[in-house]
Design a protein around this motif. Structure first.
Motif, mmCIF file in Angstrom:
data_model
loop_
_atom_site.group_PDB
_atom_site.id
_atom_site.type_symbol
_atom_site.label_atom_id
_atom_site.label_comp_id
_atom_site.label_asym_id
_atom_site.label_seq_id
_atom_site.Cartn_x
_atom_site.Cartn_y
_atom_site.Cartn_z
ATOM 1 N N GLY A 125 56.764 14.873 -6.604
ATOM 2 C CA GLY A 125 55.506 14.169 -7.037
ATOM 3 C C GLY A 125 55.985 13.256 -8.268
ATOM 4 O O GLY A 125 56.428 13.907 -9.174
ATOM 5 N N GLU A 163 46.140 14.592 -8.611
ATOM 6 C CA GLU A 163 46.899 13.195 -9.052
ATOM 7 C C GLU A 163 47.669 13.784 -10.356
ATOM 8 O O GLU A 163 47.496 14.561 -11.188
ATOM 9 C CB GLU A 163 45.851 12.319 -9.761
ATOM 10 N N ILE A 205 51.861 12.030 0.160
ATOM 11 C CA ILE A 205 51.872 11.354 -1.276
ATOM 12 C C ILE A 205 51.013 10.071 -0.855
ATOM 13 O O ILE A 205 51.523 9.158 0.090
ATOM 14 C CB ILE A 205 53.399 10.976 -1.647
ATOM 15 N N ASP A 206 49.867 9.633 -1.552
ATOM 16 C CA ASP A 206 49.194 8.749 -1.490
ATOM 17 C C ASP A 206 48.799 8.351 -0.138
ATOM 18 O O ASP A 206 48.735 7.388 0.632
ATOM 19 C CB ASP A 206 49.634 7.645 -2.165
ATOM 20 N N GLU A 224 51.164 9.150 -8.874
ATOM 21 C CA GLU A 224 50.704 9.424 -7.399
ATOM 22 C C GLU A 224 49.895 10.683 -7.281
ATOM 23 O O GLU A 224 49.513 11.623 -7.956
ATOM 24 C CB GLU A 224 52.133 9.856 -6.600
#
Length: 173
Positions: free
Chosen positions: A88, A125, A103-104, A92
């Motif tokens: 990460g 986050e 991821i997202d 993100e």
């Protein structure tokens, strides 16, 4: 007798210069580590020897997938340098669910994994100037899903190559 004293003096100077160069290179430019655990299997085997770039990676951008050496965050209970893969990136949102890293909102392709993760994590986050790192042996790795983020300043180097065993010599990418 003068010849022997001069020879001993010259050898002494050479030894001191070699020691200073070795110390400087290992402290500031390149370092080596022997991997003591199976947290990065199958990419890195137990007792593999790795060379880390400790200088030039600072002038480059770390990317998802880079394998780094770092000191764990305070409160992690870890005291040695650790080796894990960046999963990460700063800013993100990351989540582990359905045996995948998201991821997202997009599933991450991870062909290097030993086994898919058998736990759930997040969503979380990632703060600016921090990374989330996981071992490739996801279910047997104490990593960010246990003790949190790795601040950028804790990153000590990026893996350049494996130098031992010789038949495995080369880049880990």
């Amino acid at each position: 007798m003068k010849k022997y004293v001069r020879t001993i003096f010259e050898w002494g100077i050479l030894i001191v210069i070699a020691w200073v160069l070795s110390f400087g290179i290992r402290t500031y430019i390149l370092d080596t580590r022997i991997v003591p655990t199976g947290s990065m299997l199958p990419t890195i085997q137990l007792q593999d020897r790795l060379i880390f770039d400790k200088l030039f990676f600072r002038y480059d951008t770390l990317e998802r997938g880079n394998i780094i050496m770092f000191t764990a965050s305070e409160g992690s209970g870890e005291h040695d340098d650790l080796v894990k893969r960046i999963i990460g990136m700063p800013g993100e949102t990351l989540e582990v669910r359905e045996s995948k890293v998201w991821i997202d909102g997009q599933a991450l392709a991870e062909p290097y994994l030993k086994d898919a993760p058998d736990y759930e994590y997040g969503p979380i986050e990632i703060p600016e100037d921090s990374y989330l790192v996981f071992g490739d042996n996801r279910n047997n790795s104490k990593d960010s899903h246990v003790w949190g983020f790795v601040p950028k300043e804790n990153v000590e180097g990026r893996v350049l190559l494996r130098y031992w065993p010789l038949e495995q010599w080369g880049s880990l990418d």
